[in-house]
Design a protein around this motif. Structure first.
Motif, PDB file in Angstrom:
ATOM      1  N   VAL A  11     -53.968 -59.972   7.006  1.00  0.00           N
ATOM      2  CA  VAL A  11     -55.112 -60.151   8.210  1.00  0.00           C
ATOM      3  C   VAL A  11     -56.061 -59.492   7.832  1.00  0.00           C
ATOM      4  O   VAL A  11     -57.287 -59.691   8.857  1.00  0.00           O
ATOM      5  CB  VAL A  11     -54.215 -59.328   9.390  1.00  0.00           C
ATOM      6  N   VAL A  39     -46.072 -61.907   8.488  1.00  0.00           N
ATOM      7  CA  VAL A  39     -46.785 -60.932   8.392  1.00  0.00           C
ATOM      8  C   VAL A  39     -46.200 -59.754   8.032  1.00  0.00           C
ATOM      9  O   VAL A  39     -45.762 -58.793   8.701  1.00  0.00           O
ATOM     10  CB  VAL A  39     -47.515 -60.516  10.098  1.00  0.00           C
ATOM     11  N   PRO A  40     -46.287 -59.637   6.588  1.00  0.00           N
ATOM     12  CA  PRO A  40     -45.846 -58.482   5.978  1.00  0.00           C
ATOM     13  C   PRO A  40     -46.274 -57.099   6.435  1.00  0.00           C
ATOM     14  O   PRO A  40     -47.494 -56.878   6.492  1.00  0.00           O
ATOM     15  CB  PRO A  40     -45.994 -58.505   4.478  1.00  0.00           C
ATOM     16  N   ARG A  41     -45.144 -56.324   6.963  1.00  0.00           N
ATOM     17  CA  ARG A  41     -45.674 -55.115   7.673  1.00  0.00           C
ATOM     18  C   ARG A  41     -46.427 -53.992   6.718  1.00  0.00           C
ATOM     19  O   ARG A  41     -46.861 -52.850   7.059  1.00  0.00           O
ATOM     20  CB  ARG A  41     -44.338 -54.286   8.169  1.00  0.00           C
ATOM     21  N   ALA A  42     -46.113 -54.122   5.379  1.00  0.00           N
ATOM     22  CA  ALA A  42     -46.588 -52.891   4.233  1.00  0.00           C
ATOM     23  C   ALA A  42     -47.946 -53.214   4.022  1.00  0.00           C
ATOM     24  O   ALA A  42     -48.527 -52.491   3.153  1.00  0.00           O
ATOM     25  CB  ALA A  42     -45.769 -52.934   3.069  1.00  0.00           C
ATOM     26  N   GLN A  43     -48.550 -54.126   4.432  1.00  0.00           N
ATOM     27  CA  GLN A  43     -50.115 -54.659   4.032  1.00  0.00           C
ATOM     28  C   GLN A  43     -50.854 -53.832   4.960  1.00  0.00           C
ATOM     29  O   GLN A  43     -50.697 -53.238   5.926  1.00  0.00           O
ATOM     30  CB  GLN A  43     -50.369 -56.112   4.435  1.00  0.00           C
ATOM     31  N   THR A  44     -52.197 -53.259   4.203  1.00  0.00           N
ATOM     32  CA  THR A  44     -53.043 -52.417   4.783  1.00  0.00           C
ATOM     33  C   THR A  44     -54.307 -53.172   4.557  1.00  0.00           C
ATOM     34  O   THR A  44     -54.745 -54.174   5.172  1.00  0.00           O
ATOM     35  CB  THR A  44     -53.006 -51.109   4.251  1.00  0.00           C
ATOM     36  N   CYS A  45     -55.165 -52.586   3.522  1.00  0.00           N
ATOM     37  CA  CYS A  45     -56.431 -52.936   2.947  1.00  0.00           C
ATOM     38  C   CYS A  45     -56.543 -53.533   1.750  1.00  0.00           C
ATOM     39  O   CYS A  45     -55.637 -52.931   0.918  1.00  0.00           O
ATOM     40  CB  CYS A  45     -57.618 -51.942   3.416  1.00  0.00           C
TER      41      CYS A  45
END
Lengths: 253, 463
Positions: A11, A39-45
């Protein structure tokens, strides 16, 4: 109909914090185009701020973390040309020296798409039954345009929206002056560039400004608002998902 | 050297005449280049070949330099080697002294600027006649070039007119370009013809013939080289090309990229000094081949920068250059190429602002006729600056903290929620001023976050 495509949505940090609507619009558009969206939960930046600041070590660490979070999916789709470009173009470069991570970076890069390019080129999708009677103008964000070759795709997609008149923007390929941290490191120069961009947008006569990157959009919308302009701004995918009648950037829901 | 870059940029931004002057020239060049490239069949393929030619030469520089030296000497020229800027200036001054020169006619050369030749000539007490019209203008004004193709692009026609009125013995009577050019011609020509030594740069050095190629639109290189007894060429070692065929290929891209013209008005190849049967030309020809950091650039990851043929397209198309002009960059070379070359010449500690003051939009590489990956090279300088601790502590800690949080997804999501709620406290849908975000809100409003983060809302939906 063929099997549905399995897609992971990345996102981006700006969409996550500043405008979640873009994320939901992305899900709607992808589902309409025949995809199952996770939407994979481990994603950040994606690490672009570190990369462009010269902080190579942190950029590499975030690249590895992002690869781990996203590599289990056949497709990764990003509602931003610059974040998609970071994964597609820069991850393989910055991890090229690492024998373990280099092939993983290359594999993820090959499966990662900016959302407008994905909807158009991979899905061959067109929004159906979406009506938005406005005059809109489109700004080509730099990374999407020059790193990923996104130019015709958004125009083809927008062309399928009933009532939407696409008005040409003078200097549509000229940088808006955002440039990530550039706009806060060199505010006076950035301001001068953005002022010219805002004037060109106003001169286009369009009611709505569209682009594929939230960072550029927030910069241009923020300047238009400061100038007292009535031009509204929105991410292209919001319009494609039939959410074009909702609040534009800076409007209360 | 870029100490004070921000201050110079701030000054430039409030100079209304500078903006007009830069837009007139760069805006015209942008439009003409676009038309010329569109009309050039297979421009992309030509660009790929141009990059390959330069890469080949840079990879085999020793071979071509030796070949050039042998052929130039065979044609009667004398070849000198200079490792540093000072050494190059010393060699030039020595030749001038041996020739008993009181005055030199100089044809614009960026390498001359780079090595500080105008200053060295002044220190040696040698009068300098700048034969390029724009160089003449900035010599009168006591300034430095602000662009590599149009050294006086920062000045408006009106400012030049006032300068000529003040400094020319026979100034123009009417305010037309023709009259002003005539005034400059009267002022310059006697000096050009009386000069003992002519000094020029080189756009290309041809290895297989030992020839030197110059391009100008005013014919001033020819006038400053042919009449004097002695001709001195100063050239960077990266100017080598294998043959005339390669030079011509690059010339087609050079002129189109710079001004949109198919070729410049004058393109001249000089091979050796005057021969017995020649009617004119200098008696002596000296070629000074200058390294000044180029070998080091090649060894340290900047080999692609040595492709540069000095067309100026990157600066003409740079949004930052277009706002602040060339002087703000502080070095010999402004714009995107300056942001890569100045740190190489002066050190990154003295010029860390230059690679930072770029939006990374990639336009410079898009228009570069030899496809130099300028954004990548700029990022390389940013990394060096970061490694050497030159970036401000505030930036370093902000980026590092951000990255530290982003490597911990749970903490990242918590921080995002807190930040969003914090921003919502400033109320309204637009935020006009936000602590720590002054760089943004000074010039534009910030759209307030919509509410809960995307990840938060996703979690709620799935429960």
């Amino acid at each position: 109909m063929s099997e549905r495509r399995q897609v992971a949505l990345f996102v981006t940090c700006l969409v996550d914090t500043m405008r979640p609507r873009v994320g939901f619009a992305a899900i709607d558009a992808l589902e309409a185009a025949g995809c199952d969206v996770a939407v994979p939960r481990a994603q950040t930046c994606c690490g672009q701020p570190a990369l462009n600041s010269g902080d190579r070590r942190d950029a590499e660490a975030l690249a590895r973390a992002t690869i781990e979070a996203l590599e289990g999916y056949p497709f990764v789709v990003v509602p931003s040309g610059s974040c998609a470009g970071t994964i597609r173009v820069h991850y393989p470069e910055i991890l090229a020296h690492d024998p373990i991570w280099s092939p993983r970076a290359a594999a993820l890069a090959a499966r990662t798409w900016e959302i407008l390019a994905f909807l158009d080129q991979v899905c061959g999708w067109r929004p159906e039954g979406v009506t938005l009677p406005v005059s809109a103008t489109y700004h080509d964000s730099c990374a999407g345009l020059r790193e990923l070759g996104i130019k015709a795709q958004p125009r083809r997609l927008l062309g399928a929206i009933e009532g939407l008149r696409l008005t040409p923007l003078g200097g549509e390929e000229t940088c808006c002056g955002f440039g990530g941290t550039f706009c806060v490191k060199y505010p006076a120069i950035s301001n001068a560039i953005t002022d010219e961009k805002a004037a060109a947008i106003e001169a286009s006569g369009a009611e709505l400004l569209l682009a594929g990157d939230l960072g550029c959009l927030m910069n241009m919308a923020g300047k238009l608002h400061r100038r007292g302009s009535a031009v509204r701004a929105m991410h292209t995918v919001e319009v494609l998902a039939g959410m074009g009648d909702g609040p534009a950037i800076g409007e209360e829901a | 050297m870029s100490a004070g870059f921000k201050a110079r940029a701030a000054e430039a931004l409030v100079d209304p005449l500078l903006k007009i002057a830069v837009e007139r020239t760069a805006g015209t060049a942008e439009a003409k280049r676009a038309a010329s490239v569109a009309a050039f069949d297979a421009f992309g393929a030509a660009r790929t070949r141009a990059a390959a030619i330069k890469d080949h030469v840079i990879a085999h520089l020793g071979h071509y330099l030796e070949q050039f030296e042998t052929n130039a000497i065979a044609a009667g020229a004398q070849v000198h080697w200079a490792e540093t800027a000072d050494e190059a200036c010393r060699i030039v001054i020595d030749i001038c002294r041996k020739a008993g020169a009181k005055s030199v006619a100089r044809s614009k050369s960026m390498l001359g600027e780079e090595i500080g030749l105008p200053h060295a000539l002044a220190e040696a007490g040698i009068e300098r006649i700048e034969t390029d019209l724009a160089e003449h203008i900035i010599q009168l004004a006591g300034e430095r070039p602000s662009h590599i193709v149009w050294p006086a692009m920062h000045k408006t026609r009106e400012q030049v007119s006032a300068l000529f009125r003040e400094r020319h013995a026979e100034p123009h009577a009417e305010e037309t370009i023709a009259a002003m050019a005539e005034s400059a011609r009267r002022h310059l020509r006697a000096g050009m013809l009386a000069a003992d030594v002519g000094i020029s740069g080189a756009n290309f050095l041809l290895a297989d013939s030992g020839s030197v190629c110059t391009v100008t639109n005013e014919g001033n290189a020819e006038l400053s080289i042919v009449p004097p007894r002695v001709h001195i060429v100063t050239a960077g070692i990266e100017k080598l090309v294998p043959s005339m065929d390669h030079a011509v290929h690059l010339l087609r891209l050079l002129a189109r990229s710079a001004t949109g013209a198919a070729l410049t008005q004058y393109t001249t190849f000089y091979t050796g000094p005057k021969r017995a049967e020649d009617l004119d030309g200098p008696e002596e020809m000296h070629i000074v081949l200058v390294d000044n950091g180029r070998t080091k650039m090649r060894a340290e990851g900047l080999a692609e920068m040595l492709r540069c043929i000095r067309c100026g397209a990157c600066m003409n198309h740079c949004v930052v250059f277009r706002q602040i002009g060339g002087h703000a960059y502080g070095g010999t070379y402004p714009g995107p190429i300056g942001a890569v070359l100045t740190p190489a010449l002066d050190g990154i500690a003295a010029s860390r602002d230059l690679p930072q003051a770029c939006t990374m939009n990639g336009k410079c590489q898009e228009v570069c006729p030899v496809n130099i990956p300028l954004p990548t090279l700029l990022r390389g300088w940013r990394e060096k600056s970061w490694r050497e601790g030159l970036e401000p502590a505030s930036t370093r800690s902000a980026v590092r903290l951000w990255a530290w949080v982003a490597r911990r997804p749970w903490l990242y999501r918590l921080s995002a929620r807190v930040a969003v709620r914090g921003m919502r406290l400033f109320g309204g849908s637009w935020i006009a001023a936000l602590p720590l975000a002054g760089g943004w809100t000074q010039h534009r409003d910030l759209p307030a976050p919509q509410g809960k983060t995307f990840m938060e809302q996703m979690r709620e939906r799935q429960r």
